[in-house]
Design a protein around this motif. Structure first.
Motif, PDB file in Angstrom:
ATOM      1  N   LYS A   1      10.293  47.291  41.184  1.00 38.51           N
ATOM      2  CA  LYS A   1      11.042  48.337  41.657  1.00 38.51           C
ATOM      3  C   LYS A   1      11.747  47.611  42.518  1.00 38.51           C
ATOM      4  CE  LYS A   1       7.083  51.282  42.367  1.00 38.51           C
ATOM      5  NZ  LYS A   1       6.748  51.139  44.098  1.00 38.51           N
ATOM      6  N   ARG A   2      12.064  46.555  43.368  1.00 40.77           N
ATOM      7  CA  ARG A   2      13.634  46.594  44.232  1.00 40.77           C
ATOM      8  C   ARG A   2      14.336  45.943  43.505  1.00 40.77           C
ATOM      9  NH1 ARG A   2      13.954  41.341  47.324  1.00 40.77           N
ATOM     10  NH2 ARG A   2      15.771  41.577  48.088  1.00 40.77           N
ATOM     11  N   MET A   3      13.660  45.378  42.054  1.00 41.77           N
ATOM     12  CA  MET A   3      14.376  44.525  41.492  1.00 41.77           C
ATOM     13  C   MET A   3      15.639  45.686  40.475  1.00 41.77           C
ATOM     14  SD  MET A   3      16.341  41.465  41.084  1.00 41.77           S
ATOM     15  CE  MET A   3      15.312  40.567  42.491  1.00 41.77           C
ATOM     16  N   ASP A   4      15.176  46.738  39.257  1.00 41.14           N
ATOM     17  CA  ASP A   4      15.253  47.798  38.922  1.00 41.14           C
ATOM     18  C   ASP A   4      15.900  48.393  40.062  1.00 41.14           C
ATOM     19  OD1 ASP A   4      13.072  46.938  37.003  1.00 41.14           O
ATOM     20  OD2 ASP A   4      12.286  48.882  37.548  1.00 41.14           O
ATOM     21  N   THR A   5      16.262  48.051  41.334  1.00 42.48           N
ATOM     22  CA  THR A   5      17.321  49.212  41.707  1.00 42.48           C
ATOM     23  C   THR A   5      18.603  48.487  42.285  1.00 42.48           C
ATOM     24  OG1 THR A   5      14.847  50.586  43.468  1.00 42.48           O
ATOM     25  CG2 THR A   5      17.577  50.065  43.806  1.00 42.48           C
ATOM     26  N   LEU A   6      18.209  47.264  41.994  1.00 37.78           N
ATOM     27  CA  LEU A   6      19.643  46.222  42.760  1.00 37.78           C
ATOM     28  C   LEU A   6      19.991  46.065  41.597  1.00 37.78           C
ATOM     29  CD1 LEU A   6      17.732  42.664  44.245  1.00 37.78           C
ATOM     30  CD2 LEU A   6      19.399  45.119  44.841  1.00 37.78           C
ATOM     31  N   LEU A   7      19.132  45.422  39.910  1.00 41.65           N
ATOM     32  CA  LEU A   7      20.116  46.187  38.921  1.00 41.65           C
ATOM     33  C   LEU A   7      20.937  48.057  38.720  1.00 41.65           C
ATOM     34  CD1 LEU A   7      17.739  43.846  36.918  1.00 41.65           C
ATOM     35  CD2 LEU A   7      19.831  42.603  37.637  1.00 41.65           C
ATOM     36  N   ALA A   8      20.272  48.483  38.984  1.00 41.32           N
ATOM     37  CA  ALA A   8      21.147  49.082  38.267  1.00 41.32           C
ATOM     38  C   ALA A   8      22.056  49.484  39.978  1.00 41.32           C
ATOM     39  CB  ALA A   8      20.158  50.746  39.176  1.00 41.32           C
TER      40      ALA A   8
ATOM     41  N   SER B   1      11.780  43.554  34.606  1.00 38.94           N
ATOM     42  CA  SER B   1      13.334  43.818  35.385  1.00 38.94           C
ATOM     43  C   SER B   1      14.491  43.856  34.700  1.00 38.94           C
ATOM     44  CB  SER B   1      12.908  43.841  36.804  1.00 38.94           C
ATOM     45  OG  SER B   1      13.858  44.317  37.489  1.00 38.94           O
ATOM     46  N   ALA B   2      14.680  42.421  34.542  1.00 38.85           N
ATOM     47  CA  ALA B   2      15.868  41.784  34.031  1.00 38.85           C
ATOM     48  C   ALA B   2      15.986  42.785  32.665  1.00 38.85           C
ATOM     49  CB  ALA B   2      15.878  40.163  34.402  1.00 38.85           C
ATOM     50  N   LYS B   3      15.224  41.793  31.898  1.00 39.05           N
ATOM     51  CA  LYS B   3      14.751  42.734  30.164  1.00 39.05           C
ATOM     52  C   LYS B   3      14.788  43.628  30.288  1.00 39.05           C
ATOM     53  CE  LYS B   3      11.336  38.604  28.925  1.00 39.05           C
ATOM     54  NZ  LYS B   3      10.958  38.716  27.984  1.00 39.05           N
ATOM     55  N   ALA B   4      14.349  45.153  31.017  1.00 40.22           N
ATOM     56  CA  ALA B   4      14.324  46.143  30.560  1.00 40.22           C
ATOM     57  C   ALA B   4      15.832  46.487  31.125  1.00 40.22           C
ATOM     58  CB  ALA B   4      13.479  47.727  32.160  1.00 40.22           C
TER      59      ALA B   4
ATOM     60  N   LYS C   1      24.403  39.186  45.980  1.00 39.28           N
ATOM     61  CA  LYS C   1      25.629  40.211  46.699  1.00 39.28           C
ATOM     62  C   LYS C   1      24.929  41.332  47.304  1.00 39.28           C
ATOM     63  CE  LYS C   1      28.786  41.381  42.652  1.00 39.28           C
ATOM     64  NZ  LYS C   1      29.815  41.590  43.864  1.00 39.28           N
ATOM     65  N   SER C   2      23.832  41.711  47.237  1.00 37.12           N
ATOM     66  CA  SER C   2      22.288  42.506  47.817  1.00 37.12           C
ATOM     67  C   SER C   2      22.726  42.855  49.665  1.00 37.12           C
ATOM     68  CB  SER C   2      21.109  42.584  47.078  1.00 37.12           C
ATOM     69  OG  SER C   2      20.394  41.953  47.883  1.00 37.12           O
ATOM     70  N   GLY C   3      23.271  41.233  50.095  1.00 32.71           N
ATOM     71  CA  GLY C   3      23.609  41.445  51.600  1.00 32.71           C
ATOM     72  C   GLY C   3      21.978  40.804  51.844  1.00 32.71           C
ATOM     73  N   GLN C   4      20.647  41.185  51.164  1.00 28.66           N
ATOM     74  CA  GLN C   4      18.862  41.023  51.210  1.00 28.66           C
ATOM     75  C   GLN C   4      18.752  39.772  51.758  1.00 28.66           C
ATOM     76  OE1 GLN C   4      17.578  43.936  48.876  1.00 28.66           O
ATOM     77  NE2 GLN C   4      18.658  44.930  49.233  1.00 28.66           N
ATOM     78  N   THR C   5      19.465  38.520  53.035  1.00 27.83           N
ATOM     79  CA  THR C   5      19.057  37.693  52.901  1.00 27.83           C
ATOM     80  C   THR C   5      17.982  37.387  53.995  1.00 27.83           C
ATOM     81  OG1 THR C   5      20.476  37.730  53.884  1.00 27.83           O
ATOM     82  CG2 THR C   5      21.905  36.413  52.166  1.00 27.83           C
ATOM     83  N   SER C   6      17.113  37.849  54.789  1.00 30.01           N
ATOM     84  CA  SER C   6      16.704  37.794  55.435  1.00 30.01           C
ATOM     85  C   SER C   6      15.194  37.764  55.331  1.00 30.01           C
ATOM     86  CB  SER C   6      16.390  39.231  56.829  1.00 30.01           C
ATOM     87  OG  SER C   6      16.114  40.105  56.312  1.00 30.01           O
ATOM     88  N   PHE C   7      14.207  37.386  55.476  1.00 31.52           N
ATOM     89  CA  PHE C   7      12.936  37.353  54.605  1.00 31.52           C
ATOM     90  C   PHE C   7      12.007  38.569  54.864  1.00 31.52           C
ATOM     91  CE2 PHE C   7       8.224  37.891  56.303  1.00 31.52           C
ATOM     92  CZ  PHE C   7       7.555  36.948  55.113  1.00 31.52           C
TER      93      PHE C   7
END
Ligand code: BGC
Length: 365
Positions: A230-237, A262-265, A209-215
């Protein structure tokens, strides 16, 4: 396109040639390079240059190299480069000056040691790239590693299997996490995983969903958990504030635990998360039904093989290699000895770690 061609294209596009595969020139024990042949005195100095302590396998390798080389009767110098590239360059140079006959290198950045290992060769040392390939240099004699492309493939397959088992029918929202861009393995893990996942992304079974598919979008500087978290916190929020994230491709256990934290938080239902390295905390997490999978790449076997190579070189024999085709480092095909990685989930943890002195106690039913 076969796997090799795909990898070649991907790596060429990135300007970094580090190839994988494990079926070329099997058991082709051959005399390679020009520094072997004469052997060297028992008790000679062996240098081992390790990167930062970014995962438990490196810490374990330090101890196993020390124990194994001591038992073999060698003098040894095992160093970590916690300060990064310049520190590792200095360490390798110091090993050359001290007269090391073999230098085993787990590079912080596989493309930044060319000058130092050229000096090593000029001084008559044999250079073995350990776990991570040394790129764009003719001065590397051998490569010894687990098959990294295969690691990625197994991670991609585990992600799909875990989603089917735990998340009902697709399509599933997933995110991709890759390792540090300076580690020559990171892209290979990612390409291996994408060789399995890309078709499922293209047909809509998986939705990033983020579109972030490149290396480069997925990579995690320094293999640091805090960066992935941090990256996952941003995506989840943001992207996932109102919708489920069903799965995360994580390239190793440190980053797997970081994204699970991150998912738990965020108070989310836990996604299916892959990993690598069989780290103690991740094996426990798998047994609790949290992290879905890891990869078993027994460090003891890799270090044992490295010391067997040193033994052959000491006696003037050619070390055994089992792949003389796939590991193009940009300027030469590096003769390689590859070990096979294995996937571990809750279902096969007991048999996977039956011979591991620490983990067998953790998984005991
Ligand atoms: C190793 C992995 C490890 C990562 C971070 C890679 O080069 O192959 O086992 O998880 O480095 O330390």
């Amino acid at each position: 396109m076969d796997r090799l061609t795909r990898t070649l294209l991907a790596l060429t596009a990135a300007g970094a040639l580090a190839l994988t595969g494990c079926d070329g020139g099997r058991k082709a024990s051959a005399r390679q390079g020009d520094t072997q042949g004469a052997g060297f005195e028992k008790g000679a100095l062996i240098g081992v240059a390790l990167p930062q302590k970014t995962s438990e396998n490196w810490v374990l390798a330090e101890k196993l190299f020390g124990d194994g080389l001591r038992q073999g009767g060698y003098r040894f110098d095992v160093q970590f480069a916690n300060g990064g590239v310049p520190e590792q360059q200095n360490q390798v140079q110091a090993m050359v000056i001290k007269g090391a006959r073999v230098i085993i290198v787990g590079a912080v950045d596989g493309s930044q040691l060319g000058a130092q290992i050229k000096e090593a060769k000029a001084a008559g040392a044999t250079v073995i790239a350990y776990d991570r390939l040394l790129l764009n240099t003719r001065a590397v004699d051998f490569y010894l590693a687990y098959d990294n492309f295969k690691v990625g493939e197994l991670q991609g397959m585990a992600l799909l299997e875990g989603l089917k088992k735990r998340k009902g029918r697709g399509p599933w929202n997933v995110e991709l996490v890759a390792g540090s861009p300076d580690d020559s393995n990171s892209r290979v893990f990612f390409d291996g995983a994408m060789s399995v996942l890309k078709a499922r992304i293209d047909d809509g079974t998986l939705v990033v969903k983020s579109g972030q598919t490149s290396f480069s979008q997925a990579s995690t500087q320094g293999w640091k958990g805090e960066n992935a978290q941090k990256r996952m916190d941003t995506l989840l929020a943001g992207t996932y504030s109102k919708t489920e994230l069903a799965g995360i491709l994580a390239p190793n256990d440190t980053l797997a635990r970081a994204v699970l934290t991150s998912a738990k938080a965020a108070g989310k239902e836990l996604p299916v998360v892959t990993g690598q390295d069989s780290e103690l905390e991740s094996v426990k997490s798998i047994l609790r039904g949290e992290q879905y999978s890891t990869i078993n790449k027994d460090t003891a076997d890799l270090v044992r093989q490295a010391i067997a190579m040193v033994g052959d070189l000491q006696q003037g024999k050619a070390p055994e290699v089992n792949n003389t085709r796939d590991y193009d480092n940009g300027v030469k095909i590096v003769p390689a000895y590859l070990l096979a990685p294995r996937i571990v989930t809750m279902d096969n943890a007991v048999e996977s770690y039956a011979n591991d002195p620490v983990l067998k106690k953790v998984v005991r039913p």
